[in-house]
Write an enzyme that holds these catalytic residues in place. Structure first.
Site, PDB file in Angstrom:
ATOM      1  N   GLU A 142     -41.859  17.156 -12.654  1.00 42.52           N
ATOM      2  CA  GLU A 142     -40.942  17.540 -13.723  1.00 42.52           C
ATOM      3  C   GLU A 142     -40.843  19.060 -13.881  1.00 42.52           C
ATOM      4  O   GLU A 142     -40.426  19.551 -14.934  1.00 42.52           O
ATOM      5  CB  GLU A 142     -41.344  16.903 -15.071  1.00 42.52           C
ATOM      6  CG  GLU A 142     -41.782  15.459 -15.006  1.00 42.52           C
ATOM      7  CD  GLU A 142     -40.740  14.508 -14.419  1.00 42.52           C
ATOM      8  OE1 GLU A 142     -39.633  14.951 -14.107  1.00 42.52           O
ATOM      9  OE2 GLU A 142     -41.043  13.316 -14.275  1.00 42.52           O
TER      10      GLU A 142
ATOM     11  N   ASP B 178     -33.202  15.382  -7.261  1.00 38.23           N
ATOM     12  CA  ASP B 178     -33.887  14.155  -6.876  1.00 38.23           C
ATOM     13  C   ASP B 178     -33.199  13.585  -5.640  1.00 38.23           C
ATOM     14  O   ASP B 178     -31.972  13.400  -5.626  1.00 38.23           O
ATOM     15  CB  ASP B 178     -33.830  13.127  -8.004  1.00 38.23           C
ATOM     16  CG  ASP B 178     -34.731  13.484  -9.180  1.00 38.23           C
ATOM     17  OD1 ASP B 178     -35.663  14.276  -8.970  1.00 38.23           O
ATOM     18  OD2 ASP B 178     -34.493  12.972 -10.284  1.00 38.23           O
TER      19      ASP B 178
END
Length: 507
Positions: free
Chosen positions: A188, A327
């Protein structure tokens, strides 16, 4: 030349092996493998054939590597591809009955596509990791390390837990990918103090951070972290926004395939986005050629935006670097045309005279940073803070994690002389705590994305840990009714976990 560009893809799926199937569970992993990982290998093979090098950097999280290397997962994925090909064939017959030629053609294309993917998967012996390793050896990609189960590190109150996640993650990377990773993806992008010393001691040279962590410094330069040997490179906010923004990002274009409407018979998608806020009932049938045309347009736009950002960041001295990170599962799985867009973008960059593609490690070799930065503890979450993972809805999770960590360390401290069976139980107890620490569970709860599944998964690992902990006697024995083998069969990752290495070493 205006400067350099790096593409970094963060490849991660939570542990779903034998923990549910559909709509989230194993099928979630197989969809990512089919729609993203196998097409990505095909793209890399195409670019390698064209002589390209230094194309992109890839994170493959240890928890994902453990699943991709598992013979059970490999076998089930092959079955999945066969089943989906059959479902597409059934859809085609349905559309013949409905006299729907457009969707019939799409269904037939799906059927043939799944058959080709199955053949490609068989051609690499079912080993996606080995195929990626070959591309790293050829100089196309660079793999980055990550923590073991993608834990949100600022949420782990005990530094020993942070250390365990990092050390085990790096060990797993060396095992599965055969390299000592020069870069590390902080889950993250959530930096926490002291990471630079831990990572530096393990030979890691750089980390990727959110630009908010730089405290206003330009994101087109690299920095030393707190005067350590570790370097920090920030992702480009504008590059991220062009692709990822939920209102204006490329995948929201009306020509692209819609991922929210699916055909009941197969779960396959036959409609396009159509337009902003268009209801499910009014989605129009997907058309391939216009969608590919839009991908070309968006590749051109992205290239121009990168060139503009580099030009703005050029102030003499060290050439600037724009690093885009996404991602991996967005490409193909979340955005069907995304792999094609990525291929066109990388090919365009490779042929450019104004923007030079580079792997982050090669950029740092050529232009080692002289400026230092004290990183702020931010993230790439919604508000650039910790609230996406640590909030009132998930507070109970962090409390349970803290209690489980404390109990695990008590068991480890009392484990001397317990014998092989006790060590086996302790290793499984550690696996369950590591799985509890995955950032996926609080994220899914906070975002309302399969939150019930996330809660059940978290509680399941908590229950399994508790069962093992209660079954460990004071004398080192294991109670006969402890279902250790059953738990091991479900959560079998990190089979060679060395407790003394991973959980030793203190602070």
């Amino acid at each position: 030349m205006n400067g350099y560009f790096s593409m970094v893809l963060h490849t991660h799926m939570p542990y779903v092996r034998k923990n549910g199937a559909w709509p989230v569970g194993e099928d979630w992993l197989y969809q990512a493998m089919s729609e993203t990982y196998v097409p990505l290998l095909g793209m890399l093979a195409q670019l390698e054939g064209e002589g390209l090098r230094d194309c992109l950097s890839l994170t493959l999280t240890p928890v994902l590597c453990e699943q991709l290397a598992d013979p059970y997962v490999q076998g089930r994925f092959a079955d999945y591809l066969e089943t989906m090909s059959e479902h597409a064939g059934d859809d085609a017959r349905d559309f013949v009955y409905f006299s729907d030629d457009a969707r019939k053609a799409l269904a037939e294309a799906y059927r043939d596509e799944y058959a080709r993917k199955h053949a490609a998967f068989e051609a690499i012996g079912g080993d996606i990791l080995a195929a990626l390793t070959s591309f790293e050896e050829a100089g196309l990609v660079e793999t980055l390390g990550c923590s073991a189960t993608h834990a949100f590190l600022p949420g782990l109150g005990d530094w020993r837990a942070v250390r365990a996640q990092v050390i085990l993650g790096l060990e797993s990377h060396r095992k599965h990918l055969g390299t000592n990773p020069r870069g590390f993806w902080i889950p993250e992008c959530a930096y926490r103090e002291r990471l630079e010393r831990l990572l530096g001691s393990e030979g890691v040279e750089y980390v990727l951070v959110d630009p908010s962590a730089l405290g206003g410094l330009p994101s087109t330069r690299a920095y030393r972290v707190s005067g350590s040997s570790l370097c920090a490179i920030a992702r480009s906010e504008s590059a991220h926004r062009n692709v990822w923004d939920e209102d204006t990002g490329y995948p929201t274009d009306g020509h692209y395939m819609d991922s929210t409407k699916y055909y009941d018979g197969s779960g396959l998608h036959y409609w396009r986005v159509t337009g902003p806020r268009v209801s499910i009932e009014h989605k129009e049938v997907y058309e391939l050629v216009p969608a590919m045309g839009r991908a070309l347009d968006h590749a051109r736009h992205f290239f121009d935006q990168v060139a503009d950002e580099l030009a703005a960041g050029a102030a003499g001295g060290t050439p600037p670097l724009v690093l885009a990170s996404f991602d991996t599962e967005l490409f193909g799985h979340g955005w069907r045309e995304g792999v094609y867009w990525l291929e066109i973008t990388l090919r365009s960059l490779a042929s450019s005279e104004s923007v030079r593609p580079v792997l982050p490690s090669r950029y740092l070799e050529t232009y080692p940073p002289s400026e230092s930065v004290e990183l702020l503890e931010t993230s790439w979450g919604t508000d650039r803070d910790h609230s996406t993972w640590m909030n009132p809805e998930t507070e109970w999770m962090w409390e349970e994690i803290g209690d489980a960590q404390q109990r695990l360390y008590e068991l480890l401290d009392a484990s001397s002389g317990g014998g092989a069976e006790r060590d086996r139980a302790l290793r499984q107890a550690a696996r369950e705590v590591l799985l509890m620490e995955s950032s996926d569970w609080p994220y899914m709860v906070a975002k309302g994305r399969a939150g019930d599944y996330a809660i059940e998964r978290f509680r399941a690992h908590s229950r399994r840990f508790g069962t093992i902990a209660r079954g460990l006697g004071e004398d080192g024995s294991i109670q006969d009714n402890t279902p250790l083998a059953e738990i091991e069969e479900v959560d079998n990752l990190f089979s060679d976990l060395d407790l003394s290495v991973v959980f030793g070493g203190g602070g």
